[in-house]
Design an enzyme around this catalytic site. Structure first.
Site, PDB file in Angstrom:
ATOM      1  N   LYS A 163      32.056 -55.994 -38.175  1.00 31.46           N
ATOM      2  CA  LYS A 163      32.764 -56.864 -39.050  1.00 31.46           C
ATOM      3  C   LYS A 163      35.140 -56.067 -38.956  1.00 31.46           C
ATOM      4  CE  LYS A 163      30.957 -56.306 -43.393  1.00 31.46           C
ATOM      5  NZ  LYS A 163      30.316 -55.304 -44.499  1.00 31.46           N
ATOM      6  N   HIS A 179      38.190 -42.414 -55.553  1.00 29.10           N
ATOM      7  CA  HIS A 179      37.430 -41.290 -53.728  1.00 29.10           C
ATOM      8  C   HIS A 179      37.671 -39.823 -54.312  1.00 29.10           C
ATOM      9  CE1 HIS A 179      37.478 -45.760 -52.301  1.00 29.10           C
ATOM     10  NE2 HIS A 179      35.910 -45.593 -51.943  1.00 29.10           N
ATOM     11  N   ARG A 204      30.732 -45.314 -60.957  1.00 30.94           N
ATOM     12  CA  ARG A 204      30.814 -46.349 -62.541  1.00 30.94           C
ATOM     13  C   ARG A 204      30.327 -46.194 -63.326  1.00 30.94           C
ATOM     14  NH1 ARG A 204      34.174 -48.616 -57.580  1.00 30.94           N
ATOM     15  NH2 ARG A 204      32.178 -48.342 -56.408  1.00 30.94           N
ATOM     16  N   SER A 217      38.152 -49.684 -54.347  1.00 32.10           N
ATOM     17  CA  SER A 217      39.321 -50.542 -52.826  1.00 32.10           C
ATOM     18  C   SER A 217      39.377 -52.075 -53.103  1.00 32.10           C
ATOM     19  CB  SER A 217      38.910 -50.171 -51.397  1.00 32.10           C
ATOM     20  OG  SER A 217      38.047 -48.298 -51.554  1.00 32.10           O
TER      21      SER A 217
HETATM   22  P1  ADP Z   1      34.082 -48.556 -52.974  1.00 32.57           P
HETATM   23  O1  ADP Z   1      32.882 -49.032 -53.745  1.00 32.57           O
HETATM   24  O2  ADP Z   1      34.916 -49.001 -53.982  1.00 32.57           O
HETATM   25  O3  ADP Z   1      34.106 -50.307 -52.583  1.00 32.57           O
HETATM   26  P2  ADP Z   1      33.167 -46.929 -50.762  1.00 32.57           P
HETATM   27  O4  ADP Z   1      32.493 -48.133 -49.886  1.00 32.57           O
HETATM   28  O5  ADP Z   1      34.245 -46.577 -50.235  1.00 32.57           O
HETATM   29  O6  ADP Z   1      34.163 -48.025 -52.100  1.00 32.57           O
HETATM   30  O7  ADP Z   1      32.215 -45.911 -51.144  1.00 32.57           O
HETATM   31  C1  ADP Z   1      32.504 -44.450 -51.009  1.00 32.57           C
HETATM   32  C2  ADP Z   1      31.338 -43.959 -52.880  1.00 32.57           C
HETATM   33  O8  ADP Z   1      32.466 -43.923 -53.086  1.00 32.57           O
HETATM   34  C3  ADP Z   1      30.728 -44.323 -53.273  1.00 32.57           C
HETATM   35  O9  ADP Z   1      29.894 -43.915 -53.558  1.00 32.57           O
HETATM   36  C4  ADP Z   1      30.684 -45.280 -54.008  1.00 32.57           C
HETATM   37  O10 ADP Z   1      30.424 -45.388 -55.952  1.00 32.57           O
HETATM   38  C5  ADP Z   1      32.217 -44.080 -54.727  1.00 32.57           C
HETATM   39  N1  ADP Z   1      33.342 -44.906 -55.127  1.00 32.57           N
HETATM   40  C6  ADP Z   1      33.788 -45.467 -54.800  1.00 32.57           C
HETATM   41  N2  ADP Z   1      35.128 -46.083 -56.293  1.00 32.57           N
HETATM   42  C7  ADP Z   1      34.646 -44.722 -56.723  1.00 32.57           C
HETATM   43  C8  ADP Z   1      35.547 -43.971 -58.349  1.00 32.57           C
HETATM   44  N3  ADP Z   1      36.649 -44.779 -58.580  1.00 32.57           N
HETATM   45  N4  ADP Z   1      34.997 -43.294 -58.932  1.00 32.57           N
HETATM   46  C9  ADP Z   1      33.611 -42.668 -58.397  1.00 32.57           C
HETATM   47  N5  ADP Z   1      33.010 -43.399 -57.286  1.00 32.57           N
HETATM   48  C10 ADP Z   1      33.660 -44.150 -56.301  1.00 32.57           C
END
Ligand code: ADP
Length: 164
Positions: free
Chosen positions: A41, A17, A91, A130
């Site tokens: 949730k 992130h 990703r 996450s």
């Molecule tokens: P996750 O997909 O890990 O549950 P989130 O819902 O918080 O996390 O994701 C928020 C945004 O960040 C989404 O657009 C997701 O694709 C992106 N994202 C999550 N992890 C990464 C990463 N390792 N590298 C790049 N973008 C990421």
């Protein structure tokens, strides 16, 4: 001035992130990191308030990175903050297919006001999510490669509190 909204659950924020936030903050005038959550949730590791305060702490020295939380629709949050751009991180092809659909929906439900810009994850973060962080942590393995030291510290503190 171009403001962008970077929404997510950030449960917790990872180096992946942070890589996207870093890239976006160099491209746009302001990045608003939005912790979006569903009030129904309840069983998360960090509460939405804890997630916000963690991210605020990480970016306390950055003038163009703001952190907010909301239970509203992502497009509404963007418009409330005068932003017409949502940033997403990609990703892999699964993210691509999902985000392509979300981008269309968000454009549609905002009456074409909101567009999505996707940034690619750096290769070292392509497998970081996450949920992977929480699973590795649950197995009592080191999460230092995936989260910054401050987040790891807070995860350890939280676990101590849960088991006290
Ligand atoms: P996750 O997909 O890990 O549950 P989130 O819902 O918080 O996390 O994701 C928020 C945004 O960040 C989404 O657009 C997701 O694709 C992106 N994202 C999550 N992890 C990464 C990463 N390792 N590298 C790049 N973008 C990421």
């Amino acid at each position: 001035m171009t403001k962008v909204l970077y929404p997510g659950s950030f449960e917790p924020i990872t180096k992946g992130h942070m890589d996207i936030i870093d890239k976006a903050s160099k491209m746009f005038d302001e990045v608003i990191v939005a912790v979006l959550h569903n009030p129904k949730k309840q069983n998360s590791f960090f509460t939405p308030d804890e997630r916000v305060s963690l991210i605020k702490d990480l970016y306390k020295d950055y003038d163009n990175i703001k952190v907010i939380s909301s239970t509203n629709a992502c497009v509404d949050v963007a418009l409330e903050h005068n932003s017409q751009i949502i940033i997403k991180g990609l990703r892999n092809t699964v993210d691509f297919e999902y985000e392509r659909e979300m981008a269309e929906i968000n454009k549609d439900i905002s009456n074409n006001k909101i567009n999505t810009i996707c940034l690619f994850a750096d290769k070292e973060y392509q497998f970081v999510s996450s949920s992977v962080v929480k699973e590795v942590f649950r197995l009592d393995k080191d999460v230092s490669k995936y989260v910054p030291p401050f987040v790891k510290e807070k995860m350890l503190e939280k676990r101590k509190k849960i088991y006290e």
